[in-house]
Every structure is written in C-alpha cells, then in structure tokens.
Design a protein around this motif. Sequence first.
Motif, PDB file in Angstrom:
ATOM      1  N   ASP A   1      -9.007   9.895 -21.273  1.00 18.18           N
ATOM      2  CA  ASP A   1      -8.692  11.047 -20.411  1.00 18.18           C
ATOM      3  C   ASP A   1      -8.073  10.592 -19.094  1.00 18.18           C
ATOM      4  N   ILE A   2      -8.588   9.520 -18.521  1.00 16.99           N
ATOM      5  CA  ILE A   2      -8.023   8.976 -17.277  1.00 16.99           C
ATOM      6  C   ILE A   2      -6.579   8.559 -17.506  1.00 16.99           C
ATOM      7  N   LEU A   3      -6.326   7.841 -18.591  1.00 17.98           N
ATOM      8  CA  LEU A   3      -4.960   7.411 -18.893  1.00 17.98           C
ATOM      9  C   LEU A   3      -4.036   8.602 -19.111  1.00 17.98           C
ATOM     10  N   ASN A   4      -4.505   9.604 -19.833  1.00 13.51           N
ATOM     11  CA  ASN A   4      -3.658  10.773 -20.085  1.00 13.51           C
ATOM     12  C   ASN A   4      -3.400  11.572 -18.813  1.00 13.51           C
ATOM     13  N   THR A   5      -4.334  11.530 -17.880  1.00 13.46           N
ATOM     14  CA  THR A   5      -4.159  12.231 -16.609  1.00 13.46           C
ATOM     15  C   THR A   5      -3.180  11.495 -15.703  1.00 13.46           C
ATOM     16  N   THR A   6      -3.127  10.171 -15.813  1.00 15.80           N
ATOM     17  CA  THR A   6      -2.284   9.397 -14.904  1.00 15.80           C
ATOM     18  C   THR A   6      -0.956   8.951 -15.513  1.00 15.80           C
ATOM     19  N   LEU A   7      -0.906   8.752 -16.831  1.00 16.56           N
ATOM     20  CA  LEU A   7       0.311   8.213 -17.437  1.00 16.56           C
ATOM     21  C   LEU A   7       1.122   9.226 -18.249  1.00 16.56           C
ATOM     22  N   PHE A   8       0.522  10.310 -18.658  1.00 15.51           N
ATOM     23  CA  PHE A   8       1.220  11.380 -19.395  1.00 15.51           C
ATOM     24  C   PHE A   8       1.871  10.876 -20.691  1.00 15.51           C
ATOM     25  N   LEU A   9       1.159  10.040 -21.435  1.00 20.44           N
ATOM     26  CA  LEU A   9       1.716   9.484 -22.666  1.00 20.44           C
ATOM     27  C   LEU A   9       1.113  10.080 -23.931  1.00 20.44           C
ATOM     28  N   GLY A  10       0.167  10.971 -23.795  1.00 21.70           N
ATOM     29  CA  GLY A  10      -0.439  11.597 -24.970  1.00 21.70           C
ATOM     30  C   GLY A  10      -1.203  10.603 -25.825  1.00 21.70           C
ATOM     31  N   ILE A  11      -2.091   9.847 -25.212  1.00 21.20           N
ATOM     32  CA  ILE A  11      -2.861   8.836 -25.926  1.00 21.20           C
ATOM     33  C   ILE A  11      -4.031   9.493 -26.643  1.00 21.20           C
ATOM     34  N   GLU A  12      -4.239   9.105 -27.903  1.00 16.36           N
ATOM     35  CA  GLU A  12      -5.401   9.584 -28.640  1.00 16.36           C
ATOM     36  C   GLU A  12      -6.026   8.435 -29.413  1.00 16.36           C
ATOM     37  N   VAL A  13      -7.349   8.482 -29.544  1.00 19.12           N
ATOM     38  CA  VAL A  13      -8.078   7.467 -30.291  1.00 19.12           C
ATOM     39  C   VAL A  13      -7.959   7.779 -31.773  1.00 19.12           C
ATOM     40  N   VAL A  14      -7.601   6.759 -32.544  1.00 18.25           N
ATOM     41  CA  VAL A  14      -7.482   6.894 -33.991  1.00 18.25           C
ATOM     42  C   VAL A  14      -8.732   6.351 -34.676  1.00 18.25           C
ATOM     43  N   GLY A  15      -9.324   5.297 -34.120  1.00 22.12           N
ATOM     44  CA  GLY A  15     -10.513   4.697 -34.704  1.00 22.12           C
ATOM     45  C   GLY A  15     -10.869   3.413 -33.989  1.00 22.12           C
ATOM     46  N   GLN A  16     -11.853   2.717 -34.543  1.00 20.93           N
ATOM     47  CA  GLN A  16     -12.257   1.441 -33.976  1.00 20.93           C
ATOM     48  C   GLN A  16     -12.751   0.545 -35.104  1.00 20.93           C
ATOM     49  N   LYS A  17     -12.287  -0.706 -35.097  1.00 18.12           N
ATOM     50  CA  LYS A  17     -12.740  -1.735 -36.028  1.00 18.12           C
ATOM     51  C   LYS A  17     -13.302  -2.866 -35.190  1.00 18.12           C
ATOM     52  N   ALA A  18     -14.601  -3.086 -35.308  1.00 19.57           N
ATOM     53  CA  ALA A  18     -15.280  -4.106 -34.503  1.00 19.57           C
ATOM     54  C   ALA A  18     -14.965  -3.861 -33.025  1.00 19.57           C
ATOM     55  N   GLU A  19     -14.358  -4.833 -32.350  1.00 22.92           N
ATOM     56  CA  GLU A  19     -14.072  -4.698 -30.911  1.00 22.92           C
ATOM     57  C   GLU A  19     -12.625  -4.296 -30.642  1.00 22.92           C
ATOM     58  N   THR A  20     -11.916  -3.818 -31.666  1.00 18.88           N
ATOM     59  CA  THR A  20     -10.530  -3.379 -31.504  1.00 18.88           C
ATOM     60  C   THR A  20     -10.463  -1.859 -31.574  1.00 18.88           C
ATOM     61  N   LEU A  21     -10.007  -1.253 -30.487  1.00 22.02           N
ATOM     62  CA  LEU A  21      -9.824   0.190 -30.433  1.00 22.02           C
ATOM     63  C   LEU A  21      -8.409   0.512 -30.879  1.00 22.02           C
ATOM     64  N   MET A  22      -8.275   1.441 -31.812  1.00 20.19           N
ATOM     65  CA  MET A  22      -6.963   1.833 -32.318  1.00 20.19           C
ATOM     66  C   MET A  22      -6.569   3.157 -31.670  1.00 20.19           C
ATOM     67  N   ILE A  23      -5.396   3.159 -31.028  1.00 18.79           N
ATOM     68  CA  ILE A  23      -4.910   4.372 -30.375  1.00 18.79           C
ATOM     69  C   ILE A  23      -3.491   4.678 -30.855  1.00 18.79           C
ATOM     70  N   LYS A  24      -3.117   5.916 -30.675  1.00 21.51           N
ATOM     71  CA  LYS A  24      -1.745   6.360 -30.936  1.00 21.51           C
ATOM     72  C   LYS A  24      -1.203   6.892 -29.625  1.00 21.51           C
ATOM     73  N   ILE A  25       0.011   6.479 -29.292  1.00 20.85           N
ATOM     74  CA  ILE A  25       0.696   7.000 -28.107  1.00 20.85           C
ATOM     75  C   ILE A  25       1.733   7.986 -28.620  1.00 20.85           C
ATOM     76  N   ASN A  26       1.470   9.261 -28.401  1.00 22.84           N
ATOM     77  CA  ASN A  26       2.286  10.326 -28.973  1.00 22.84           C
ATOM     78  C   ASN A  26       3.576  10.591 -28.211  1.00 22.84           C
ATOM     79  N   GLN A  27       3.624  10.285 -26.927  1.00 22.82           N
ATOM     80  CA  GLN A  27       4.807  10.555 -26.098  1.00 22.82           C
ATOM     81  C   GLN A  27       5.298   9.240 -25.502  1.00 22.82           C
ATOM     82  N   ALA A  28       5.777   8.371 -26.365  1.00 21.57           N
ATOM     83  CA  ALA A  28       6.103   7.003 -25.953  1.00 21.57           C
ATOM     84  C   ALA A  28       7.559   6.807 -25.545  1.00 21.57           C
ATOM     85  N   GLU A  29       8.375   7.848 -25.563  1.00 24.17           N
ATOM     86  CA  GLU A  29       9.797   7.657 -25.274  1.00 24.17           C
ATOM     87  C   GLU A  29      10.043   7.073 -23.883  1.00 24.17           C
TER      88      GLU A  29
END
Length: 150
Positions: free
Chosen positions: A67-95
């Motif tokens: 939420d902090i990142l989406n409030t400051t960077l406006f990239l539409g970041i969402e969590v996709v999942g997590q494997k062990a200590e790796t967080l998987m995210i999708k950046i929806n507005q990466a242009e």
Amino acid sequence: MMNAFLRFNLILFMIISFSKSTLAEEIEHKSHSSLWSSVWDEKINDVAFKKVGASVKTPYTIQELVDILNTTLFLGIEVVGQKAETLMIKINQAEDLTQHMGSSGARTCLGIITFTLTENSRVKKVEMDFEFGSHASPGTYSRADFIQAF
C-alpha cells in the motif's frame, strides 16, 4: 488521468525526495509515506538507498508495504504469492518504469520497491513480474542487487 510526463516527474520526485521533517513520527504510526529514498552518496560516488525516518517499533505487514508503494509510486503493485523468503509481485502499470524514466531511474525505482518490501522479515527477495521494457526487466531482486549497483 495524468499524462506520462507528469506521472514520471511525480514518481521521480518521490523517489529522490528525502524529508527530515516529521516523517519519523509518521512512520512510527505506520503512515503511507515512503520508507526508503535514494540519495547521492559522495563516499561511494554513487546512488545509495537510505531509510527515511526512524525505525518502526512494530513491523509492517506485506500488504501495508505494498500500500505504501502504491501510494508513493503509482505502479499498481499487487502480491501474487510467496515462496519461502521470495515475495512474488506483479507491477500492473510498468510503462513509466520500463519506458519513461531511463535506466538509472528505473533501477532506482526497482531498488526502492525491493528495499521497502524486504522491510518485512519474511521477505528477503522480490520477484517482480511486469512487461519487459527498454529500461527495466522483470526478475528476482534482493537488497544486495542495489548496493553500489550503478
């Protein structure tokens, strides 16, 4: 809707801003201000990442950090999942990230995302999924990837 140039300038301003005012108090109350900033470090003659404000007494959840990142960077970041200590995210507005801020700006932005999300003790790496562009590539990043990275 903001045009790409204005969004880029706003993102870049937020990335390189470093406020010493009351931000320390805001962070302790889990505000949605940026937790990390990039600064020029004359000792290494390069960009470095600095924590903004004081340490947080209680840890942030992964969703609060997103939420902090989406409030400051406006990239539409969402969590996709997590494997062990790796967080998987999708950046929806990466242009803006991949096409409009140059390689150094994109790398700085990826660093801020990585440093912010690894504030959670369960996260050591961040796997970022977004459409490949001229200035940034998807992949798995850790804090070590951004120490004297430029």
